[in-house]
Design an enzyme around this catalytic site. Sequence first.
Site, short mmCIF file in Angstrom:
data_model
loop_
_atom_site.label_atom_id
_atom_site.label_comp_id
_atom_site.label_asym_id
_atom_site.label_seq_id
_atom_site.Cartn_x
_atom_site.Cartn_y
_atom_site.Cartn_z
CD GLU A 130 127.47 -12.90 37.78
OE1 GLU A 130 127.73 -14.12 37.84
OE2 GLU A 130 128.19 -12.21 38.45
CD GLU A 169 127.70 -8.09 43.00
OE1 GLU A 169 128.64 -9.01 42.89
OE2 GLU A 169 126.52 -8.66 42.50
#
Length: 362
Positions: A157, A271
């Site tokens: 991220e 995820e």
Amino acid sequence: MKKIIISILLVLFIFCVSACDDKKDMQVLKDVYEDYFEVGIAMNKNTLQLVDQDVLNNFSSVTAENELKWESIQPTEGNFVFTNADALVNYAKKNDMVVRGHTLLWHSQTPSWVFRTDLSDTREEKNEVLYARLDSHMETVIGRFKDDIYIWDVANEVMSDNGNEFYRADSGWYTALGSTDDAFENFLTHAFIEARELDSNALLFYNDYNLVADSGKRARTVTMIENLIAAGAPIDGVGFQMHVDYRITEKMIQDAIDDFAHLDIEINFTEVDVSCYINNDNPGLEKPTSEMLSNQADAYERIYKVARDNSDVVTSVTVWGVIDAYTWLDSFPVQGRKNWPLLFDVNGKPKESYYRICEFEE
Ligand code: GLA
């Protein structure tokens, strides 16, 4: 006598039929997907205790939900704590599962001491401290799990959500390094090179969210990976987190995969969860509606179908949790709103979504 024999045969027949039915229930996902990709789950120290072995047997891959993050592994400088990470990795080994390592360089779940440097230090001295911290963390963590972890999400991220900036400017790493894209890019490149030196067998990934839903963020991420590779970073793959809702389409996923194709790297869905909600209202439900579950099953079916269709590049698909009794989405984005985003219900029973990804035409 005849009656007794008939009764015995009847009992045996009923037993066989119900055993066969159980067998059908217990169709094992990792066998179904053997020729496609690793089927994974995220686990934490609690789900390890909570979830039935029969459920866990479906999976061939584990990601530690929190146990390998910086705050868990090195909460204070130089004090490494491996108890929970070891428990998960040992569980995986015992059960013949591979482990995805998540994650080494992230702005979140990283203690603030990591980003702190002496105000009076020069830029060069500050960088020296920051590089040394990352190196020592990676040396210890990658070194410890060298034989057990086959993929590392080296960086997580770092891209901004907002088209006005490239990297996420609010990251502790970004600001500590002086808040310039060049300095941050050098640091990221260094992280990948260092990771490769520490374990030449591990595959090294960049992982982020909204790479499917947000084509702008995806385009920036493609550019970032191109830049890093050009600067010498050994990047083997990109992780699409895929925290999604039922509106996800096959085309959205396929477009995302296609946009990375020229880079010749692997893709993992790292995820996956399919939220039951599409907004931030809290209707106070105690169980999911049948419409929610059927929309969700459609979405799971589409996700695994596109993954199968692209199994030359999609090498692993991980669901972010195991049973609906525990999911991070109970507190995000709406605190206290119960969600049911996974493949098994709160009691660990397979949901419609599970059956739909098990049953498909080749
Ligand atoms: C991000 C992170 C994961 C996890 C989820 C929420 O996607 O990459 O490690 O923290 O958020 O559970």
